[in-house]
Motif scaffolding. Structure first.
Motif, mmCIF file in Angstrom:
data_model
loop_
_atom_site.group_PDB
_atom_site.id
_atom_site.type_symbol
_atom_site.label_atom_id
_atom_site.label_comp_id
_atom_site.label_asym_id
_atom_site.label_seq_id
_atom_site.Cartn_x
_atom_site.Cartn_y
_atom_site.Cartn_z
ATOM 1 N N VAL B 39 17.991 107.476 80.676
ATOM 2 C CA VAL B 39 17.841 106.033 81.636
ATOM 3 C C VAL B 39 18.632 106.271 82.799
ATOM 4 O O VAL B 39 18.339 105.332 84.005
ATOM 5 C CB VAL B 39 18.371 104.852 80.930
ATOM 6 N N GLU B 40 19.353 107.272 83.188
ATOM 7 C CA GLU B 40 20.026 107.718 84.400
ATOM 8 C C GLU B 40 19.255 107.959 85.589
ATOM 9 O O GLU B 40 19.354 108.017 86.734
ATOM 10 C CB GLU B 40 20.963 108.659 84.422
ATOM 11 N N GLN B 41 17.807 108.052 85.188
ATOM 12 C CA GLN B 41 16.811 108.450 86.429
ATOM 13 C C GLN B 41 16.689 107.293 87.360
ATOM 14 O O GLN B 41 16.303 107.364 88.493
ATOM 15 C CB GLN B 41 15.543 108.620 85.800
ATOM 16 N N LEU B 42 17.086 106.131 86.802
ATOM 17 C CA LEU B 42 17.178 104.801 87.546
ATOM 18 C C LEU B 42 17.895 105.000 89.038
ATOM 19 O O LEU B 42 17.690 104.131 89.711
ATOM 20 C CB LEU B 42 17.704 103.788 86.741
ATOM 21 N N SER B 43 19.066 105.948 88.784
ATOM 22 C CA SER B 43 19.801 105.985 89.640
ATOM 23 C C SER B 43 19.415 106.718 91.295
ATOM 24 O O SER B 43 19.604 106.317 92.323
ATOM 25 C CB SER B 43 21.078 106.856 89.611
ATOM 26 N N LYS B 44 17.833 107.183 90.868
ATOM 27 C CA LYS B 44 17.156 107.740 92.183
ATOM 28 C C LYS B 44 16.621 106.620 92.769
ATOM 29 O O LYS B 44 16.029 106.701 94.075
ATOM 30 C CB LYS B 44 16.129 108.529 91.659
ATOM 31 N N LEU B 45 16.428 105.622 92.244
ATOM 32 C CA LEU B 45 15.734 104.369 92.982
ATOM 33 C C LEU B 45 16.492 103.551 93.795
ATOM 34 O O LEU B 45 17.723 103.303 93.505
ATOM 35 C CB LEU B 45 15.117 103.385 91.613
ATOM 36 N N ASP B 46 15.865 103.292 95.253
ATOM 37 C CA ASP B 46 16.625 102.450 96.075
ATOM 38 C C ASP B 46 16.437 100.989 95.663
ATOM 39 O O ASP B 46 15.322 100.374 95.768
ATOM 40 C CB ASP B 46 16.121 103.017 97.214
ATOM 41 N N THR B 47 17.459 100.451 95.408
ATOM 42 C CA THR B 47 17.537 98.783 94.990
ATOM 43 C C THR B 47 18.353 98.090 96.037
ATOM 44 O O THR B 47 18.415 97.129 95.730
ATOM 45 C CB THR B 47 17.974 98.483 93.581
ATOM 46 N N ASP B 48 18.601 98.699 97.184
ATOM 47 C CA ASP B 48 19.670 97.928 98.248
ATOM 48 C C ASP B 48 18.977 96.415 98.651
ATOM 49 O O ASP B 48 17.700 96.535 98.881
ATOM 50 C CB ASP B 48 19.649 98.712 99.357
ATOM 51 N N GLY B 49 19.474 95.784 98.575
ATOM 52 C CA GLY B 49 19.193 94.377 99.035
ATOM 53 C C GLY B 49 18.229 93.439 98.101
ATOM 54 O O GLY B 49 17.550 92.734 98.494
#
Lengths: 466, 96
Positions: B39-49
């Motif tokens: 599930v750590e692959q989510l850290s690649k995703l930009d979710t700013d804002g």
């Protein structure tokens, strides 16, 4: 395969008692599949007699069904396939079961599942795995494995299931029956053992679309006892909209998916085109993250929902403990399966202070991005189509020792769950070794009836009679 | 990748009110590490804002009247389901 209208004819020609007795006998004859944990025989026969004497009527008068054993129902324990609730006698019934009973339907038994619905193969049941209806060496799929197999074996014309991340759609596809995961909030969840409250849905498995429509029409609707239910909207459609625009999800048609499954999806697409619909390839860049989002959010909600199983008010309680903490710890160790513990502990991890932002909050933000992508596509498309699972039913024991491998089987069913979208699984044929292949149609919120209507127009006798 | 130690497993078990059997600890240590690794692959995703979504149908603050609904289940029927009860109450071991 038996459908509801044939069963109703049989009841007319003979009696509800004879039909219910036949279903119960068949359930006993097929007990080696382990699809049904406990029969509700006594209560079922009393109700059948009441149908025959005219005391009970309705659209499903005398029609037998089974409920997944996470639905509270009278006549047998509600175990959730766990040691925790092995002897739990429900004090009330689920709204969905009550609504079906109000239309005269007769619950004959409680179907096997992965304990607390945690799993995709029914191997996590505390009472042993359910065997696939077509090949007993293979898994039933899950977590509504018992419901799918009881339907596919023609023990009953329909069965109730729950779908949190694919638990109706995947076993439906593994056994060659129809299954619907409705729009989030369509059917009341009151009286059903909670798993992940933001994606849990109640649906049905049956041998054809018309039966799914009939049961959904009865079960759906707002319920004051489940505050997440939507205002009534489900209404069966006679005919599908013509010239629909349908997207085939290209991210699900890659080499990671069995070629025979992709072929069947493409054959279905050809049929849709021949019937005047337009089918185009679409892609969702967020879909590769859906499984990671799911396996953060769902365990978090599980750890919270399963905190209620503490050995105090009902269910299993560990013996010879001295303190309250020990009572909780031992009761939960003994009452839960390893997969339950894994998920509860992952949930505790992602919700811990220090990790919350990086996991749980991050996942809920990513979920927004996934929702946005689906919404964008539904501005153009009436429905999306793709496989249900990357493989047909796998061998019992094949994936059970590797949870990540097991979770990967959910990769194509979890997106609709996270977004709350309706999705149906329909039989699309068989592979060379005779295993059923399912196909998934996903639509925008509240398009449940429209999806069913489209699938009904493509349903062929060849598939349902094979 | 996150390494989950044996102590981490015991801590998570404690947070989860699970008194694990010795035999189960090693397996859970490996499984939890692998699952978190996935599930750590989510850290690649930009979710700013980006705002989080907790509820997908937008319903919120659904109220009902503060009236007792009779579900037809008596106190006795519920107590009967408790593993131990005495004097009309659920019995538990001492807390302290």
């Amino acid at each position: 395969m038996t459908n509801i209208s044939e069963i109703k004819d049989q009841i007319k020609d003979t009696s509800a008692r004879q039909v219910v007795e036949k279903a119960i006998k068949m359930a006993k004859d097929k007990s080696e599949y382990n699809a049904i944990l406990n029969l509700t025989e006594e209560r079922a026969l009393i109700r059948a007699d009441k149908v025959d004497s005219g005391l009970i009527g309705g659209k499903l008068a005398g029609v037998p069904f089974v409920a997944k054993d996470n639905f509270l129902a009278f006549g047998a324990p509600t175990t959730a396939a766990s040691k925790m609730l092995e002897n739990f006698d429900a004090p009330l019934q689920a709204t969905s079961v009550e609504k079906l009973e109000a239309e005269g339907a007769i619950c004959i038994g409680k179907a096997n599942l992965d304990a607390f619905a945690h799993g995709g193969s029914t191997e996590n049941s505390a009472f042993g795995p359910t065997k696939n209806a077509v090949d007993m060496e293979k898994v039933a799929g899950g977590s509504s494995g018992g419901s799918a197999v009881a339907t596919a074996l023609d023990i009953v014309p329909f069965a109730l299931g729950t779908d949190t991340g694919g638990s109706i759609r995947q076993p439906a596809s593994f056994n060659g029956v129809v299954g619907i995961k409705p729009t989030y909030g369509t059917v009341s969840r009151y009286g059903v053992v909670a798993m992940a409250s933001s994606t849990d849905t109640i649906g049905v498995l049956a041998n054809n679309i018309a039966d799914v429509e009939l049961v959904m029409e009865i079960m759906s609707g707002q319920d004051v006892r489940d505050m997440t239910t939507l205002p009534d909207f489900f209404k069966v459609q006679d005919k599908p909209k013509s010239n629909q625009k349908i997207g085939i999800i290209s991210d699900f048609m890659t080499d990671g998916v069995d070629i025979e499954i992709r072929d069947k999806v493409n054959e279905y697409v050809d049929k849709l085109r021949a019937d005047g619909h337009t089918v185009e390839e679409v892609s969702l860049s967020m879909i590769e993250y859906a499984l990671a989002i799911y396996y953060i959010i769902v365990p978090a909600e599980i750890s919270s929902n399963l905190a209620r199983f503490d050995g105090i008010r009902y269910g299993h309680r560990a013996n010879s403990v001295k303190t309250l903490a020990e009572l909780y710890g031992k009761t939960r160790d003994q009452g839960f399966m390893t997969e339950n513990k894994r998920r509860i502990m992952i949930g505790s991890y992602v919700l811990s202070s220090g990790f919350f932002d990086a996991y749980y909050l991050k996942a809920q933000k990513a979920r927004t991005l996934l929702i946005n992508e689906f919404n964008e596509l539904f501005k153009t498309y009436d429905a999306l189509i793709g496989p249900v699972a990357p493989t047909t039913a796998f061998k019992i024991g094949e994936n059970i020792t590797d949870p990540v491998k097991m979770y990967l089987n959910d990769i194509m069913t979890v997106p609709a769950s996270l977004v709350g979208l309706p999705a149906i699984s329909v039989p699309a044929g068989y592979n060379k070794s005779g295993m059923p292949i399912g196909l998934q149609i996903i639509g925008p919120m509240r398009s449940d009836a429209s999806l069913l209507s489209l699938a009904k127009s493509e349903e062929t006798k060849q598939w349902i009679n094979q | 990748m996150t390494q989950i130690t044996r102590d981490d497993v015991l801590h998570l078990a404690q947070l989860s009110s699970l008194q694990l059997d010795e035999a189960e600890i090693d397996g859970l240590q490996m499984d939890i590490s692998n699952i978190l690794g996935y599930v750590e692959q989510l850290s690649k995703l930009d979710t700013d804002g980006v705002e989080p979504t907790y509820q997908v149908t937008g319903l919120k603050n659904i109220w009902r009247d503060d009236k007792v609904i009779d579900y037809g289940v008596s106190r006795e029927e519920l107590l009967h389901r408790a593993p131990e009860s005495v004097d009309n109450q659920v019995k538990v071991p001492k807390v302290l």
